[in-house]
Design an enzyme around this catalytic site. Structure first.
Site: not given
Length: 325
Positions: A37-38, A106-107, A110, A174
């Protein structure tokens, strides 16, 4: 037993092709289709990035049995969590219960596009937890009011919910992400076969232990090994950066600059290239040993999906099932 999925990678195919690939993946015998999803591709060479949600709706109608999952949607900026909940419930209905909502923090690639900046990681985690609480509350049914540090919801209700609650998967890397996400989720998502993630997730999840665990493995299938190595480097050299770096870069040009010194050999060391079934089996094995129940394969190169899916049906899936059933 490990089940095998196929990745509908929006960054490398247009929406019509993605629907066709999903149908072909189901026919080939894949049990799960995960969709990225980008808003942007990682690199210009990939060349695509259609909206995942209408594409998922079309895939749900075009397929019959293959399970579907977002891999992953971020609820920290570009989408409000109430909107994600509505989208997920709708796809759950259209797919007749075959959909899992995969979520992650997220990133920048985007999420910066809405002009609100990219928050630091601690703020992203805070937003993610609030978003999970909102989505879960809406999946419970009834009206939801919510006031958090980052999100507000005013008298929201999902009017069309599937009979079976849409499962929620969370991407973890993590202990911090596990402690935040696992109690609010049913499925673990991870891109590294870290054997410590699964037991830690099971210790915190609300799911009946052990939880479902879904990993992802990029490969570049091609009868021509040199062509596969070249294509993997051209389109997937961003993969060498690792997720902590990749989450922060703002666009395809930044990924191009950050990876300008990554060599084809560097990429080929991380990604199986060519048609060596043994190399792919070896790449899957760490996921199986780490307790992953599902591994979704990514075939690199949008125009190379048809050949890959034919080979998967005839050769690759039988080989994988022989080793991991």
């Amino acid at each position: 037993m490990t089940r095998f999925g196929y990745t509908l990678m929006c960054e490398q195919s247009d929406p019509r092709a993605l629907v066709r690939h999903a149908v072909d993946a189901e026919r080939a015998g894949f049990e799960l289709a995960v969709m990225s999803d980008h808003f942007n591709p990682w690199l210009d060479e990939q060349g695509h990035s259609p909206n995942a949600w209408p594409t998922l709706g079309a895939v749900a109608q075009a397929t019959e049995s293959i399970e579907l999952m977002t891999y992953v949607t971020s609820p920290v900026a570009r989408y409000h969590p109430a909107v994600i909940a509505q989208q997920a419930a709708t796809v759950g209905l259209l797919s007749e219960g075959r959909f899992t909502l995969g979520l992650g923090s997220g990133e920048n690639l985007n999420e910066h596009v809405i002009g609100a900046g990219w928050p630091p990681v601690n703020v992203r985690h805070e937003r993610f937890v609030e978003a999970l609480d909102i989505i879960n509350a809406l999946f419970d049914g009834g009206y939801v009011n919510y006031v958090g540090d980052h999100y507000r919801v005013d008298s929201a209700k999902l009017w069309d919910l599937p009979d079976a609650r849409v499962p929620i998967g969370v991407a973890v890397s993590g202990q911090q992400s596990i402690e935040a996400g696992a109690p609010r989720a049913d499925v673990m998502i991870a891109v590294e076969p870290d054997p410590e993630l699964g037991p830690a997730f099971d210790a915190h999840t609300r799911a009946t232990a052990p939880a479902r665990k879904v990993g992802q493995l990029p490969i570049c299938w091609d009868r021509d090994v040199d062509a596969a190595r070249t294509r993997a480097h051209e389109q997937f050299r961003w993969f060498a950066g690792g997720w902590k770096v990749n989450a922060e870069l703002p666009g395809p040009s930044a990924f191009a600059g950050a990876t300008q010194f990554v060599r084809p050999d560097d990429v080929a060391e991380q990604i199986p290239c060519g048609d060596d079934l043994g190399a792919i089996v070896d790449a899957v094995r760490p996921f199986a040993k780490a307790g992953f129940t599902d591994v979704a394969l990514v075939q690199i190169g949008g125009e190379h999906q048809d050949a890959f899916l034919a080979a998967a049906e005839a050769e690759l899936l039988p080989e994988l099932r022989q080793h991991f059933s």
